[in-house]
Design a protein around this motif. Sequence first.
Motif, mmCIF file in Angstrom:
data_model
loop_
_atom_site.group_PDB
_atom_site.id
_atom_site.type_symbol
_atom_site.label_atom_id
_atom_site.label_comp_id
_atom_site.label_asym_id
_atom_site.label_seq_id
_atom_site.Cartn_x
_atom_site.Cartn_y
_atom_site.Cartn_z
ATOM 1 N N LEU A 81 0.826 -1.208 0.000
ATOM 2 C CA LEU A 81 0.000 0.000 0.000
ATOM 3 C C LEU A 81 0.861 1.259 0.000
ATOM 4 O O LEU A 81 0.508 2.256 -0.645
ATOM 5 N N ASP A 82 1.970 1.226 0.705
ATOM 6 C CA ASP A 82 2.868 2.379 0.716
ATOM 7 C C ASP A 82 3.447 2.605 -0.679
ATOM 8 O O ASP A 82 3.574 3.746 -1.139
ATOM 9 N N GLY A 83 3.799 1.513 -1.376
ATOM 10 C CA GLY A 83 4.276 1.648 -2.742
ATOM 11 C C GLY A 83 3.226 2.254 -3.657
ATOM 12 O O GLY A 83 3.527 3.121 -4.493
ATOM 13 N N VAL A 84 1.970 1.826 -3.505
ATOM 14 C CA VAL A 84 0.879 2.386 -4.300
ATOM 15 C C VAL A 84 0.710 3.870 -3.988
ATOM 16 O O VAL A 84 0.423 4.684 -4.883
ATOM 17 N N SER A 85 0.887 4.240 -2.717
ATOM 18 C CA SER A 85 0.797 5.650 -2.335
ATOM 19 C C SER A 85 1.850 6.478 -3.065
ATOM 20 O O SER A 85 1.567 7.589 -3.545
ATOM 21 N N PHE A 86 3.065 5.961 -3.179
ATOM 22 C CA PHE A 86 4.113 6.654 -3.922
ATOM 23 C C PHE A 86 3.736 6.782 -5.394
ATOM 24 O O PHE A 86 3.956 7.824 -6.025
ATOM 25 N N LEU A 87 3.184 5.713 -5.957
ATOM 26 C CA LEU A 87 2.791 5.734 -7.364
ATOM 27 C C LEU A 87 1.716 6.791 -7.612
ATOM 28 O O LEU A 87 1.800 7.569 -8.579
ATOM 29 N N ILE A 88 0.690 6.837 -6.757
ATOM 30 C CA ILE A 88 -0.394 7.812 -6.916
ATOM 31 C C ILE A 88 0.143 9.235 -6.801
ATOM 32 O O ILE A 88 -0.228 10.121 -7.595
ATOM 33 N N ALA A 89 1.023 9.471 -5.825
ATOM 34 C CA ALA A 89 1.588 10.805 -5.664
ATOM 35 C C ALA A 89 2.375 11.232 -6.891
ATOM 36 O O ALA A 89 2.342 12.406 -7.292
ATOM 37 N N ASP A 90 3.057 10.280 -7.515
ATOM 38 C CA ASP A 90 3.809 10.589 -8.726
ATOM 39 C C ASP A 90 2.856 10.914 -9.874
ATOM 40 O O ASP A 90 3.056 11.881 -10.629
ATOM 41 N N LEU A 91 1.803 10.125 -10.032
ATOM 42 C CA LEU A 91 0.833 10.373 -11.098
ATOM 43 C C LEU A 91 0.134 11.722 -10.930
ATOM 44 O O LEU A 91 -0.168 12.407 -11.913
ATOM 45 N N LEU A 92 -0.131 12.106 -9.676
ATOM 46 C CA LEU A 92 -0.790 13.382 -9.404
ATOM 47 C C LEU A 92 0.196 14.554 -9.362
ATOM 48 O O LEU A 92 -0.213 15.690 -9.137
ATOM 49 N N GLN A 93 1.467 14.249 -9.578
ATOM 50 C CA GLN A 93 2.523 15.263 -9.570
ATOM 51 C C GLN A 93 2.548 16.057 -8.260
ATOM 52 O O GLN A 93 2.653 17.271 -8.248
ATOM 53 N N ILE A 94 2.418 15.341 -7.150
ATOM 54 C CA ILE A 94 2.579 15.974 -5.837
ATOM 55 C C ILE A 94 4.066 16.190 -5.613
ATOM 56 O O ILE A 94 4.847 15.241 -5.697
ATOM 57 N N ARG A 95 4.468 17.411 -5.327
ATOM 58 C CA ARG A 95 5.888 17.779 -5.288
ATOM 59 C C ARG A 95 6.287 18.357 -3.932
ATOM 60 O O ARG A 95 6.819 19.452 -3.841
#
Length: 522
Positions: free
Chosen positions: A343-357
């Motif tokens: 789930l933590d890995g998925v959280s990183f993936l979602i943040a990358d897709l949403l361009q959270i910086r």
Amino acid sequence: MTATVTQPPQRGKAFKAMQKVGKAFMLPIAILPAAGLLLGIGGALSNPNTVAAYPVLDNAVAQGIFQVMSDAGAVIFSNLALLLSTGLCIGLAKRDKGTAALAGVVGYLIMTGTTASLMKVFHPDGDPIDTGILGALAIGATAVYLHNRYHNIQLPPTLGFFGGSRFVPIITAGAAILWGSAFFIIWPPIQGILVSAGEGMAQLGVFGTFLYGFLLRLSGALGLHHTIYPMFWYTELGGVEQVAGESVVGAQKIFFAQLADPSHQGLFTSGTRFFAGRFDTMMFGLPGAALAMYHSVPKQRRAKFAGLFLGAALTSFITGITEPLEFMFLFTAPILYVIHAFLDGVSFLIADLLQIRIGNTFSGGVIDYLLFGVIQGQDKTHWMYVIPVGLLWFGIYYVIFRWYIQRFQVATPGRFEDESDSQAAQDVLDFSDAENTPKDVLYDESHQIISALGGADNIEDVDACITRLRVSVKDSHMVDRATLKRLGAADVLDVAGGIQAVYGAKAVLYKNVMADLLGMDD
């Protein structure tokens, strides 16, 4: 009447073993929330990058306080492996727990000293070997095994002084040298594999971001995350960018360089993909897991454990330090930890897709979220996207943890302690003459209890809480429950492969006498 939680017979021994290990770690784990708050708040507000970004913090008195807080918390986490090794020895030692703890400390220090010495001899320019929690578990388990086996050893008269409990730290020291030598051989290749994995992840785009988060969290179970994230934070794997006319290397360095550049426009560096995914897990996901574990405690005992779960959840939310929560289920439900890492890995993936910086100093709590996300503005960080994903993550973690704990009867804190009819327990608490019971009567009744439990050969361990006699037995079918009740038990319960007999104030007295009769100690 409260329902009794029982375990399938085939899982009894494994469950009891994991429950004991989890219980052994609760003592050092209880220290972590306070240490985490000190480290998180002090570390975030005394970080040079934070001070440079917020000059209002550049005050000698305030920085002195923050530095002391940071150092006070850091010393606990820098010695976490030693604390866990010691806690394991205290929790699993059958008697003379002080000697077991000393053996654990001696073993850990000698093991780490051995690896450091061998590195000086054979690889003076190599990186230090840090086995993290895995090394602590190895030497802690070895020390407590040797203690339980040899604490009563008798040596020849000329060596008699070194017999008994004094022998345990000595033999543990020898075992620690062997462990240190073994880790010196096997650990560098393991570290090499992690480094290679990190280099590969940097080339895989969004999927690499998922793998980064997943592997970072998974390796954190053994305290090996420090071999992964520095490669991305401080080297070319995290990116190379031109900032204010200068070439900057490493994700964290690039972020803070852009933060300090008044001419920077638009989103911060894409290297923040190695930071941004942790906010939803640390601020929302794990607190959801904490609530699930709290709701898994029987209602009549929740107040006793509320402070533990609340403190650990606040530590994760405020500072991003997750060990106090993760250690509550890591050792009793490793598969659940793997789910958490996924789930933590998925959280990183979602943040990358949403361009959270959003960048951070060292973790992903609300302090860094506010300083390097909210205050910087939506246009530069996309900080608002964290909240809806975080609320979803809170619900996902809660549902999954609650289901898994109930489905597989995970021994999270408070779940299987003192489960009985509370009214019956209260009734037997009214025994006013327990301490005045004649010794010969106690011994006679204890003999009968041992017999009713299937005899000495059927008893593995004897313990007691305020009202209940807790006995681990090999075969619960051999227990004569009617006799136990005839001897005064208000109720007899099957819990986690063992027996709990509610004897009120006499429970502790029976436990002490039975331990004496069976040759067991605290």
